[in-house]
Design a protein around this motif. Sequence first.
Motif, PDB file in Angstrom:
ATOM      1  N   VAL A 185       0.839  -1.200   0.000  1.00  0.00           N
ATOM      2  CA  VAL A 185       0.000   0.000   0.000  1.00  0.00           C
ATOM      3  C   VAL A 185       0.872   1.246   0.000  1.00  0.00           C
ATOM      4  O   VAL A 185       0.615   2.213  -0.733  1.00  0.00           O
ATOM      5  CB  VAL A 185      -0.970  -0.010   1.205  1.00  0.00           C
ATOM      6  CG1 VAL A 185      -1.678   1.326   1.356  1.00  0.00           C
ATOM      7  CG2 VAL A 185      -1.976  -1.139   1.069  1.00  0.00           C
ATOM      8  N   TRP A 186       1.938   1.245   0.800  1.00  0.00           N
ATOM      9  CA  TRP A 186       2.870   2.369   0.853  1.00  0.00           C
ATOM     10  C   TRP A 186       3.491   2.625  -0.523  1.00  0.00           C
ATOM     11  O   TRP A 186       3.545   3.763  -0.993  1.00  0.00           O
ATOM     12  CB  TRP A 186       3.943   2.086   1.893  1.00  0.00           C
ATOM     13  CG  TRP A 186       5.114   3.024   1.861  1.00  0.00           C
ATOM     14  CD1 TRP A 186       6.384   2.737   1.486  1.00  0.00           C
ATOM     15  CD2 TRP A 186       5.115   4.414   2.213  1.00  0.00           C
ATOM     16  NE1 TRP A 186       7.169   3.844   1.586  1.00  0.00           N
ATOM     17  CE2 TRP A 186       6.425   4.901   2.024  1.00  0.00           C
ATOM     18  CE3 TRP A 186       4.136   5.293   2.660  1.00  0.00           C
ATOM     19  CZ2 TRP A 186       6.773   6.214   2.276  1.00  0.00           C
ATOM     20  CZ3 TRP A 186       4.492   6.615   2.908  1.00  0.00           C
ATOM     21  CH2 TRP A 186       5.795   7.052   2.722  1.00  0.00           C
ATOM     22  N   ARG A 187       3.956   1.557  -1.178  1.00  0.00           N
ATOM     23  CA  ARG A 187       4.570   1.720  -2.498  1.00  0.00           C
ATOM     24  C   ARG A 187       3.551   2.230  -3.512  1.00  0.00           C
ATOM     25  O   ARG A 187       3.868   3.089  -4.344  1.00  0.00           O
ATOM     26  CB  ARG A 187       5.184   0.403  -2.972  1.00  0.00           C
ATOM     27  CG  ARG A 187       6.434   0.018  -2.217  1.00  0.00           C
ATOM     28  CD  ARG A 187       7.185  -1.131  -2.865  1.00  0.00           C
ATOM     29  NE  ARG A 187       6.385  -2.257  -3.267  1.00  0.00           N
ATOM     30  CZ  ARG A 187       6.048  -3.276  -2.477  1.00  0.00           C
ATOM     31  NH1 ARG A 187       6.447  -3.304  -1.223  1.00  0.00           N
ATOM     32  NH2 ARG A 187       5.324  -4.279  -2.954  1.00  0.00           N
ATOM     33  N   LEU A 188       2.329   1.702  -3.466  1.00  0.00           N
ATOM     34  CA  LEU A 188       1.296   2.164  -4.397  1.00  0.00           C
ATOM     35  C   LEU A 188       0.985   3.646  -4.189  1.00  0.00           C
ATOM     36  O   LEU A 188       0.783   4.389  -5.158  1.00  0.00           O
ATOM     37  CB  LEU A 188       0.028   1.323  -4.256  1.00  0.00           C
ATOM     38  CG  LEU A 188       0.147  -0.119  -4.744  1.00  0.00           C
ATOM     39  CD1 LEU A 188      -1.134  -0.886  -4.416  1.00  0.00           C
ATOM     40  CD2 LEU A 188       0.457  -0.186  -6.226  1.00  0.00           C
ATOM     41  N   CYS A 189       0.969   4.091  -2.941  1.00  0.00           N
ATOM     42  CA  CYS A 189       0.773   5.521  -2.667  1.00  0.00           C
ATOM     43  C   CYS A 189       1.925   6.345  -3.228  1.00  0.00           C
ATOM     44  O   CYS A 189       1.712   7.402  -3.837  1.00  0.00           O
ATOM     45  CB  CYS A 189       0.626   5.759  -1.172  1.00  0.00           C
ATOM     46  SG  CYS A 189      -0.926   5.171  -0.478  1.00  0.00           S
ATOM     47  N   LEU A 190       3.159   5.858  -3.037  1.00  0.00           N
ATOM     48  CA  LEU A 190       4.320   6.560  -3.597  1.00  0.00           C
ATOM     49  C   LEU A 190       4.254   6.624  -5.124  1.00  0.00           C
ATOM     50  O   LEU A 190       4.548   7.660  -5.726  1.00  0.00           O
ATOM     51  CB  LEU A 190       5.619   5.891  -3.159  1.00  0.00           C
ATOM     52  CG  LEU A 190       6.051   6.121  -1.728  1.00  0.00           C
ATOM     53  CD1 LEU A 190       7.326   5.337  -1.434  1.00  0.00           C
ATOM     54  CD2 LEU A 190       6.275   7.591  -1.457  1.00  0.00           C
ATOM     55  N   TYR A 191       3.876   5.503  -5.745  1.00  0.00           N
ATOM     56  CA  TYR A 191       3.744   5.489  -7.202  1.00  0.00           C
ATOM     57  C   TYR A 191       2.679   6.476  -7.656  1.00  0.00           C
ATOM     58  O   TYR A 191       2.842   7.182  -8.653  1.00  0.00           O
ATOM     59  CB  TYR A 191       3.404   4.094  -7.712  1.00  0.00           C
ATOM     60  CG  TYR A 191       4.467   3.053  -7.467  1.00  0.00           C
ATOM     61  CD1 TYR A 191       5.816   3.368  -7.439  1.00  0.00           C
ATOM     62  CD2 TYR A 191       4.118   1.722  -7.267  1.00  0.00           C
ATOM     63  CE1 TYR A 191       6.781   2.410  -7.211  1.00  0.00           C
ATOM     64  CE2 TYR A 191       5.081   0.750  -7.042  1.00  0.00           C
ATOM     65  CZ  TYR A 191       6.411   1.102  -7.016  1.00  0.00           C
ATOM     66  OH  TYR A 191       7.360   0.144  -6.795  1.00  0.00           O
ATOM     67  N   GLY A 192       1.568   6.538  -6.925  1.00  0.00           N
ATOM     68  CA  GLY A 192       0.492   7.458  -7.280  1.00  0.00           C
ATOM     69  C   GLY A 192       0.922   8.914  -7.188  1.00  0.00           C
ATOM     70  O   GLY A 192       0.662   9.712  -8.092  1.00  0.00           O
ATOM     71  N   VAL A 193       1.593   9.274  -6.103  1.00  0.00           N
ATOM     72  CA  VAL A 193       2.078  10.647  -5.928  1.00  0.00           C
ATOM     73  C   VAL A 193       3.118  10.984  -6.993  1.00  0.00           C
ATOM     74  O   VAL A 193       3.112  12.072  -7.574  1.00  0.00           O
ATOM     75  CB  VAL A 193       2.644  10.845  -4.506  1.00  0.00           C
ATOM     76  CG1 VAL A 193       3.390  12.159  -4.382  1.00  0.00           C
ATOM     77  CG2 VAL A 193       1.524  10.765  -3.483  1.00  0.00           C
TER      78      VAL A 193
END
Length: 114
Positions: free
Chosen positions: A58-66
């Motif tokens: 989830v953390w990585r997906l948030c980073l990818y999104g930002v």
Amino acid sequence: MNLGVLRSALTHRLAMILLWTGLVVLAAIAVNLVGIRVVGDAQDWRLWLDRHAGVFLVWRLCLYGVTAWGWWWMRQRLRRRDGSPETHARLMRTEVAAVLAIVLLEGSVLLPAP
């Protein structure tokens, strides 16, 4: 621009890339050493990481999104400033390389551990 200035700029850029890469590697080593110390040993640290893999996803997906949002914003500004075909081609190559790198990194998570 003469060759000496260009060589100096490239040397400075390479030095900065190596410096930042080294700092990231040192930070990763430090986090792992602290984690191992906190949970007791390397095996317990690995188990802790495995149990929390979903949170890290989830953390990585948030980073990818930002990062994607920031890239899109920057891309729009660059295209308004310079709409040449060369700029478009450069952006496309960069985008393909970035997506490929992310797919390879995330795909490596699926590989079995040694």
